[in-house]
Design an enzyme around this catalytic site. Sequence first.
Site, PDB file in Angstrom:
ATOM      1  N   GLU A   1       0.882  -1.173   0.000  1.00  0.00           N
ATOM      2  CA  GLU A   1       0.000   0.000   0.000  1.00  0.00           C
ATOM      3  C   GLU A   1       0.908   1.208   0.000  1.00  0.00           C
ATOM      4  O   GLU A   1       1.587   1.483   0.986  1.00  0.00           O
ATOM      5  CB  GLU A   1      -0.931  -0.023   1.207  1.00  0.00           C
ATOM      6  CG  GLU A   1      -2.092   0.947   1.057  1.00  0.00           C
ATOM      7  CD  GLU A   1      -1.838   2.285   1.730  1.00  0.00           C
ATOM      8  OE1 GLU A   1      -1.502   3.243   0.989  1.00  0.00           O
ATOM      9  OE2 GLU A   1      -1.963   2.377   2.949  1.00  0.00           O
TER      10      GLU A   1
ATOM     11  N   CYS B   1      -1.578   9.019   3.218  1.00  0.00           N
ATOM     12  CA  CYS B   1      -1.480   8.545   1.835  1.00  0.00           C
ATOM     13  C   CYS B   1      -2.716   8.909   1.033  1.00  0.00           C
ATOM     14  O   CYS B   1      -2.659   9.005  -0.198  1.00  0.00           O
ATOM     15  CB  CYS B   1      -1.253   7.039   1.807  1.00  0.00           C
ATOM     16  SG  CYS B   1      -2.541   6.082   2.652  1.00  0.00           S
TER      17      CYS B   1
END
Length: 486
Positions: A253, A287
Amino acid sequence: MAITRELLIGGRDVPAASGRTAEDIDPFTGDVYARVAAAGPEDVARAVEAADAAFPAWAALAPFARRGIFLRAADLLDSRAEQAVALMGRETGATRGWSLFNVALAANILREAAAAVTAPRGAVLSAQEEGALGLAVREPLGVVAAFAPWNAPLILGVRAVAAPLAAGNTVVAKPSENAPIAAGLFVADVLREAGLPDGVLNVVTNAAQDAAQIAEALIAHPRVGAVNFTGSTGVGRLVGAHAAQHLKPAVLELGGKNAVMVLDDADVDYAVDAATFGVFMNSGQICMSGDRVLVHESVADAFTRRFTAKVASLPAGDPGLPHTVIGPLVSAAAARRVAALVRDAVAAGATVLTGGGEPEGAVHPATVLSGVTADMELHYAEAFGPVCVIDTFGDDDTAVALANDTENGLTCGIITENATHGLAVARRVHSGIVHINDQSVADEPHAPFGGVKASGYGRFGGRWGIEAFSHTRWVTIATQQARYPF
């Protein structure tokens, strides 16, 4: 006085074999908050061997016993909220609101892991042979190497280990050197107190200069069966390459260059509130943060005026004060990197609508820019700080093209009062996650979380997390003797 922590190997707190330590710096004050053991490759080997030794018993533990550990850990984490606030504030500069959000979501990730332990998995297959039964059985992989970042240390520290453990694996965790306690040792403390057996979760901390060596040693160890990494795209490429070299599955990720799109049918006041949250929560160090706010021309003037005024009013500075929104970045160096991106854009013709200028230590002003073009580094680089760019569009085709003009594909927010319109646009956006009539930052422990393109591959959450950290075996049972041709 700085606190000290050692490695966690086989249920014991032990120093690094070399005796070395690393400093953990408070980004707001610049003081040494903690000193942690600085592991070397020999410590990595000890941790993997401890995890490997603990694997058979953990994989065989009754599901209800395993589930009980996760449920107790979730309650313990909730009860330690104030301790977590103090820890995250000192270690990463996190504000109180962000720290409490970390506690709540991390506890629910543990509860979702508990539910996953006893959820049905596998399948019964139709068989070609008469009287035969086919089974697709999900089984753990063994030892998982888990890498946890600093920016959401409790959420991502727990996520690094919860699904692998729930699937029956054991884990060696390497938390970021910027949050070795919050993203690793604190998580392990909670799970140990909840009854996790010795060796099931091991934590190796390291000095910053040793990070690549430690990661390579962990991934390469022959007893490690899979890799779980959350972090930047640049480092993720290296981790993915190392895992592939050793033929080990990986869940990655990685970074995002996310857009918040404000369509022509949006409620402008709501869009301003949503975009401000999506861009500036945790000073943009998420993120999923909205680096780019794309606004329809028909509402651009009203949105930009109100948005800029709201951003300019956000309280900044000491993360220990309850109303601070823009706290320090993880380090003064991180703040200088963000300032350099802004300077480069302004020098090439971008306009500062609010903010800009030089940071004070690790605190960078909340900044909004317009006129950022493709020749500026900020156009494609992930800001990972309290900075966003406003751009406008005249139709859906242009909005989609702008949103997709990035190598990343993690998440997107589409602000609209027309869900049908929002869904039509969402279907064309190349990202792993889209939120209609919401901004780009959201996470739920049961949902499939992950990106596409350079934002990584694999999914966390619910059954997807269990599937990511287990493998499928085909098992057949013949209920009668077969006849063979020779």
